[in-house]
Scaffold this motif. Structure first.
Motif, PDB file in Angstrom:
ATOM      1  N   THR A   1      33.273 -62.613   0.972  1.00 18.62           N
ATOM      2  CA  THR A   1      33.270 -63.781   1.872  1.00 18.62           C
ATOM      3  C   THR A   1      34.655 -64.343   2.216  1.00 18.62           C
ATOM      4  O   THR A   1      34.818 -65.003   3.230  1.00 18.62           O
ATOM      5  CB  THR A   1      32.460 -64.958   1.264  1.00 18.62           C
TER       6      THR A   1
ATOM      7  N   ASN B   1      32.040 -72.489   3.570  1.00 21.42           N
ATOM      8  CA  ASN B   1      31.388 -72.669   4.875  1.00 21.42           C
ATOM      9  C   ASN B   1      30.914 -74.122   4.954  1.00 21.42           C
ATOM     10  O   ASN B   1      30.007 -74.524   4.227  1.00 21.42           O
ATOM     11  CB  ASN B   1      30.201 -71.693   4.969  1.00 21.42           C
TER      12      ASN B   1
ATOM     13  N   CYS C   1      25.829 -74.963  12.589  1.00 21.63           N
ATOM     14  CA  CYS C   1      27.256 -74.649  12.471  1.00 21.63           C
ATOM     15  C   CYS C   1      27.960 -74.650  13.829  1.00 21.63           C
ATOM     16  O   CYS C   1      29.192 -74.532  13.895  1.00 21.63           O
ATOM     17  CB  CYS C   1      27.442 -73.298  11.801  1.00 21.63           C
TER      18      CYS C   1
ATOM     19  N   ASN D   1      32.396 -66.423   7.150  1.00 21.11           N
ATOM     20  CA  ASN D   1      32.687 -65.291   6.280  1.00 21.11           C
ATOM     21  C   ASN D   1      33.881 -64.575   6.901  1.00 21.11           C
ATOM     22  O   ASN D   1      33.863 -64.252   8.095  1.00 21.11           O
ATOM     23  CB  ASN D   1      31.467 -64.351   6.223  1.00 21.11           C
TER      24      ASN D   1
ATOM     25  N   PHE E   1      28.464 -72.435   0.710  1.00 19.97           N
ATOM     26  CA  PHE E   1      28.607 -73.687   1.454  1.00 19.97           C
ATOM     27  C   PHE E   1      29.392 -74.771   0.713  1.00 19.97           C
ATOM     28  O   PHE E   1      29.372 -74.854  -0.508  1.00 19.97           O
ATOM     29  CB  PHE E   1      27.227 -74.207   1.850  1.00 19.97           C
TER      30      PHE E   1
ATOM     31  N   ILE F   1      26.650 -69.885  -2.941  1.00 26.63           N
ATOM     32  CA  ILE F   1      28.097 -69.713  -3.159  1.00 26.63           C
ATOM     33  C   ILE F   1      28.907 -69.953  -1.880  1.00 26.63           C
ATOM     34  O   ILE F   1      30.118 -70.076  -1.916  1.00 26.63           O
ATOM     35  CB  ILE F   1      28.414 -68.306  -3.715  1.00 26.63           C
TER      36      ILE F   1
ATOM     37  N   ILE G   1      33.169 -61.582   9.023  1.00 26.26           N
ATOM     38  CA  ILE G   1      32.671 -61.778  10.396  1.00 26.26           C
ATOM     39  C   ILE G   1      33.871 -61.921  11.337  1.00 26.26           C
ATOM     40  O   ILE G   1      33.931 -61.292  12.406  1.00 26.26           O
ATOM     41  CB  ILE G   1      31.754 -63.025  10.487  1.00 26.26           C
TER      42      ILE G   1
ATOM     43  N   PHE H   1      24.582 -62.175   9.675  1.00 27.87           N
ATOM     44  CA  PHE H   1      25.887 -61.511   9.787  1.00 27.87           C
ATOM     45  C   PHE H   1      25.915 -60.603  11.022  1.00 27.87           C
ATOM     46  O   PHE H   1      26.822 -60.676  11.861  1.00 27.87           O
ATOM     47  CB  PHE H   1      26.149 -60.710   8.501  1.00 27.87           C
TER      48      PHE H   1
ATOM     49  N   LEU I   1      17.627 -68.194   9.291  1.00 28.33           N
ATOM     50  CA  LEU I   1      18.472 -69.238   8.695  1.00 28.33           C
ATOM     51  C   LEU I   1      17.864 -70.584   9.026  1.00 28.33           C
ATOM     52  O   LEU I   1      17.847 -70.988  10.182  1.00 28.33           O
ATOM     53  CB  LEU I   1      19.910 -69.133   9.263  1.00 28.33           C
TER      54      LEU I   1
ATOM     55  N   PHE J   1      28.700 -70.881  15.623  1.00 31.47           N
ATOM     56  CA  PHE J   1      27.425 -70.136  15.619  1.00 31.47           C
ATOM     57  C   PHE J   1      26.691 -70.454  14.328  1.00 31.47           C
ATOM     58  O   PHE J   1      27.312 -70.737  13.304  1.00 31.47           O
ATOM     59  CB  PHE J   1      27.694 -68.630  15.724  1.00 31.47           C
ATOM     60  N   GLY J   2      25.361 -70.428  14.393  1.00 38.33           N
ATOM     61  CA  GLY J   2      24.617 -70.679  13.157  1.00 38.33           C
ATOM     62  C   GLY J   2      23.132 -70.821  13.386  1.00 38.33           C
ATOM     63  O   GLY J   2      22.581 -70.356  14.397  1.00 38.33           O
TER      64      GLY J   2
ATOM     65  N   GLN K   1      18.462 -68.404   3.837  1.00 34.07           N
ATOM     66  CA  GLN K   1      19.185 -67.529   4.768  1.00 34.07           C
ATOM     67  C   GLN K   1      18.962 -66.061   4.472  1.00 34.07           C
ATOM     68  O   GLN K   1      18.992 -65.642   3.321  1.00 34.07           O
ATOM     69  CB  GLN K   1      20.691 -67.831   4.676  1.00 34.07           C
TER      70      GLN K   1
ATOM     71  N   ARG L   1      22.220 -60.877   5.733  1.00 33.41           N
ATOM     72  CA  ARG L   1      22.558 -59.633   6.467  1.00 33.41           C
ATOM     73  C   ARG L   1      22.214 -59.746   7.944  1.00 33.41           C
ATOM     74  O   ARG L   1      22.969 -59.292   8.806  1.00 33.41           O
ATOM     75  CB  ARG L   1      21.819 -58.445   5.871  1.00 33.41           C
TER      76      ARG L   1
HETATM   77  O1  UT7 Z   1      27.193 -70.517   8.748  1.00 33.26           O
HETATM   78  C1  UT7 Z   1      25.979 -70.055   9.190  1.00 33.26           C
HETATM   79  C2  UT7 Z   1      25.998 -68.630   9.497  1.00 33.26           C
HETATM   80  N1  UT7 Z   1      25.898 -67.854   8.267  1.00 33.26           N
HETATM   81  C3  UT7 Z   1      26.563 -66.727   8.149  1.00 33.26           C
HETATM   82  O2  UT7 Z   1      27.320 -66.363   8.978  1.00 33.26           O
HETATM   83  C4  UT7 Z   1      26.304 -65.891   6.888  1.00 33.26           C
HETATM   84  C5  UT7 Z   1      26.358 -64.413   7.241  1.00 33.26           C
HETATM   85  N2  UT7 Z   1      26.116 -63.555   6.088  1.00 33.26           N
HETATM   86  C6  UT7 Z   1      27.020 -63.366   5.083  1.00 33.26           C
HETATM   87  O3  UT7 Z   1      28.094 -63.952   5.076  1.00 33.26           O
HETATM   88  C7  UT7 Z   1      26.685 -62.363   4.018  1.00 33.26           C
HETATM   89  O4  UT7 Z   1      25.512 -61.662   4.377  1.00 33.26           O
HETATM   90  C8  UT7 Z   1      26.489 -62.985   2.607  1.00 33.26           C
HETATM   91  C9  UT7 Z   1      27.832 -63.468   2.058  1.00 33.26           C
HETATM   92  C10 UT7 Z   1      25.495 -64.123   2.654  1.00 33.26           C
HETATM   93  C11 UT7 Z   1      25.963 -61.931   1.624  1.00 33.26           C
HETATM   94  O5  UT7 Z   1      26.853 -60.830   1.591  1.00 33.26           O
HETATM   95  P1  UT7 Z   1      26.311 -59.360   1.788  1.00 33.26           P
HETATM   96  O6  UT7 Z   1      27.458 -58.487   1.666  1.00 33.26           O
HETATM   97  O7  UT7 Z   1      25.523 -59.312   3.064  1.00 33.26           O
HETATM   98  O8  UT7 Z   1      25.381 -59.200   0.514  1.00 33.26           O
HETATM   99  P2  UT7 Z   1      23.863 -58.772   0.432  1.00 33.26           P
HETATM  100  O9  UT7 Z   1      23.009 -59.974   0.616  1.00 33.26           O
HETATM  101  O10 UT7 Z   1      23.620 -57.578   1.300  1.00 33.26           O
HETATM  102  O11 UT7 Z   1      23.810 -58.314  -1.072  1.00 33.26           O
HETATM  103  C12 UT7 Z   1      24.565 -57.172  -1.521  1.00 33.26           C
HETATM  104  C13 UT7 Z   1      24.495 -57.157  -3.038  1.00 33.26           C
HETATM  105  C14 UT7 Z   1      23.069 -57.303  -3.573  1.00 33.26           C
HETATM  106  O12 UT7 Z   1      22.957 -56.507  -4.744  1.00 33.26           O
HETATM  107  P3  UT7 Z   1      22.255 -55.069  -4.695  1.00 33.26           P
HETATM  108  O13 UT7 Z   1      20.872 -55.308  -4.194  1.00 33.26           O
HETATM  109  O14 UT7 Z   1      23.097 -54.255  -3.726  1.00 33.26           O
HETATM  110  O15 UT7 Z   1      22.333 -54.609  -6.098  1.00 33.26           O
HETATM  111  C15 UT7 Z   1      22.991 -58.747  -3.972  1.00 33.26           C
HETATM  112  O16 UT7 Z   1      22.053 -58.981  -4.990  1.00 33.26           O
HETATM  113  O17 UT7 Z   1      25.249 -58.249  -3.577  1.00 33.26           O
HETATM  114  C16 UT7 Z   1      24.402 -59.009  -4.473  1.00 33.26           C
HETATM  115  N3  UT7 Z   1      24.803 -60.404  -4.385  1.00 33.26           N
HETATM  116  C17 UT7 Z   1      25.681 -60.971  -5.218  1.00 33.26           C
HETATM  117  N4  UT7 Z   1      26.371 -60.475  -6.261  1.00 33.26           N
HETATM  118  C18 UT7 Z   1      27.208 -61.327  -6.897  1.00 33.26           C
HETATM  119  C19 UT7 Z   1      24.372 -61.319  -3.476  1.00 33.26           C
HETATM  120  N5  UT7 Z   1      24.987 -62.490  -3.730  1.00 33.26           N
HETATM  121  C20 UT7 Z   1      25.787 -62.305  -4.809  1.00 33.26           C
HETATM  122  C21 UT7 Z   1      26.655 -63.141  -5.513  1.00 33.26           C
HETATM  123  N6  UT7 Z   1      27.348 -62.610  -6.547  1.00 33.26           N
HETATM  124  N7  UT7 Z   1      26.853 -64.430  -5.190  1.00 33.26           N
END
Ligand code: UT7
Length: 339
Positions: free
Chosen positions: A44, A287, A119, A260, A164, A162, A263, A226, A196, A317-318, A220, A223
């Motif tokens: 992030t 965020n 957002c 992020n 916000f 983690i 992004i 994103f 979201l 965006f949000g 949210q 993925r």
């Molecule tokens: O402001 C409003 C708009 N919002 C956004 O723009 C958010 C857009 N999305 C993102 O920024 C990202 O998708 C996140 C930061 C929310 C998540 O990152 P990601 O790289 O997409 O992670 P993921 O959800 O695909 O998870 C990948 C792995 C998973 O483990 P496995 O299944 O691969 O074993 C999750 O369980 O990362 C794991 N994971 C974590 N590990 C450690 C998810 N959150 C955490 C965490 N700490 N906090």
């Protein structure tokens, strides 16, 4: 100067911000949920975020940011005609945050209204304020945005909690001839709402299983959001540049919503905007939803990187899913770049 350029428009004359005192680092979060500083920074770009005190609510943050704004602009509360507050974490369903700010700062001549654009609240607020001021309806509008997202996190959802943080920012939009806004766009894709959302009190969102989340918390699908954000913001940035008859290399600063760092990197790669011309608040504030753009602008103004006359592209965006953005020349009318 062309006739079009000499037309009445609007400018952003000044900016104010407020961040709560308490800092929550990634190490602090790792003591609350199963995560690590390494994962959060790598996935992030966030290192820490500010957290409102128990007694501090969005109206308090927004009041402080607006007070900072009026002090910096040297504008009296009675000179403001309208307060537009953008927040997704208002203190109450009503009264509005805008009305609370209006009262606390003694803006006796001002109207007050809240907008809900998650957002994208700052960019939507600027879009509306620019329209109202450019058309001659108002001379001076405050757009204030603030969030206390730490109060509406589900701390069982480590992928979301983690991200916000809390904070606020405010801009003074004022009449200017010629106008400083070169282009402004808004857009929405309501079908993406379930990706979201903050749970409501009256009705579950489609697909939401009964009793899965306490009312009022944020959920949210990271993925999906994103993917949508990268595609939508990249496309919209190109549209804005076209409307303003500018190219990516002519921008002084690109300020996307700080959601992020990956992004931002992906959008820069797709649009050709150099990454070193971006401003972000993600590293120190997390965020902060509607507040992230002013919180990214303020340090750059303070240290002289962002100067009056420079060309800035903002993009929010949000949740909604909604988005909006502007290209504007920074500062009041008459200001020139590199002075
Ligand atoms: O402001 C409003 C708009 N919002 C956004 O723009 C958010 C857009 N999305 C993102 O920024 C990202 O998708 C996140 C930061 C929310 C998540 O990152 P990601 O790289 O997409 O992670 P993921 O959800 O695909 O998870 C990948 C792995 C998973 O483990 P496995 O299944 O691969 O074993 C999750 O369980 O990362 C794991 N994971 C974590 N590990 C450690 C998810 N959150 C955490 C965490 N700490 N906090």
């Amino acid at each position: 100067m062309t006739n079009a350029a000499a037309r009445r428009g609007a400018c952003v004359r000044a900016l104010g911000t407020y961040s709560p005192a308490a800092v929550r680092t990634n190490q602090d979060l790792a003591r609350m949920v199963e995560t690590s500083d390494e994962w959060i920074v790598r996935r992030t770009g966030i290192r820490e975020r500010r957290i409102a005190a128990e007694h501090e609510y969005t109206s308090d943050l927004c009041t402080a940011a607006t007070r900072d704004l009026l002090d910096r602009a040297g504008v009296a509360p009675d000179d403001v005609e309208l307060v537009i507050a953008g927040t997704t974490t208002p203190d109450y369903a009503f009264p509005s945050v805008a009305a609370m700010v209006q009262d606390r700062l003694g803006m006796t001549r001002a109207g007050a209204v809240d907008i809900q654009a998650t957002c994208a609240g700052f960019a939507y607020g600027l879009h509306l304020a620019n329209g109202l001021v450019s058309s001659g309806v108002h001379e001076r509008v405050v757009v204030v945005v603030g969030e206390t997202l730490s109060k509406v996190m589900d701390y069982a959802d480590r992928a979301t909690c983690i991200l916000f943080g809390d904070g606020a920012g405010a801009a003074l939009v004022e009449a200017a001839t010629p106008g400083r806004f070169r282009a402004s766009v808004v857009g929405a894709d309501g079908s993406g709402g379930p990706h979201l959302y903050r749970t409501g009190l009256s009705r579950r969102i489609e697909g939401e299983a009964a009793g899965t989340l306490a009312p009022g918390l944020v959920r949210q699908n990271g993925r999906e959001v994103f993917r949508w954000a990268v595609e939508t913001v990249s496309r919209s940035v190109c549209r804005l540049l076209e409307r303003a008859r500018l190219t990516a290399d002519t921008l002084d600063w690109f300020v996307p919503h700080s959601a992020n760092v990956r992004i931002t990197e992906a959008v820069c790669e797709r649009t050709g905007i150099p990454l070193d011309r971006t401003l972000s608040s993600i590293e120190r504030c997390g965020n902060t939803s509607a507040a992230s753009i002013p919180l990214a602008l303020a340090p750059a103004i303070a240290d002289g990187r962002l100067r009056p006359g420079q060309t800035v592209l903002l993009y929010g965006f949000g949740g909604g899913l909604v988005h909006a953005g502007q290209i504007l020349e920074w500062g009041p009318a008459g200001a020139t770049a590199h002075t």
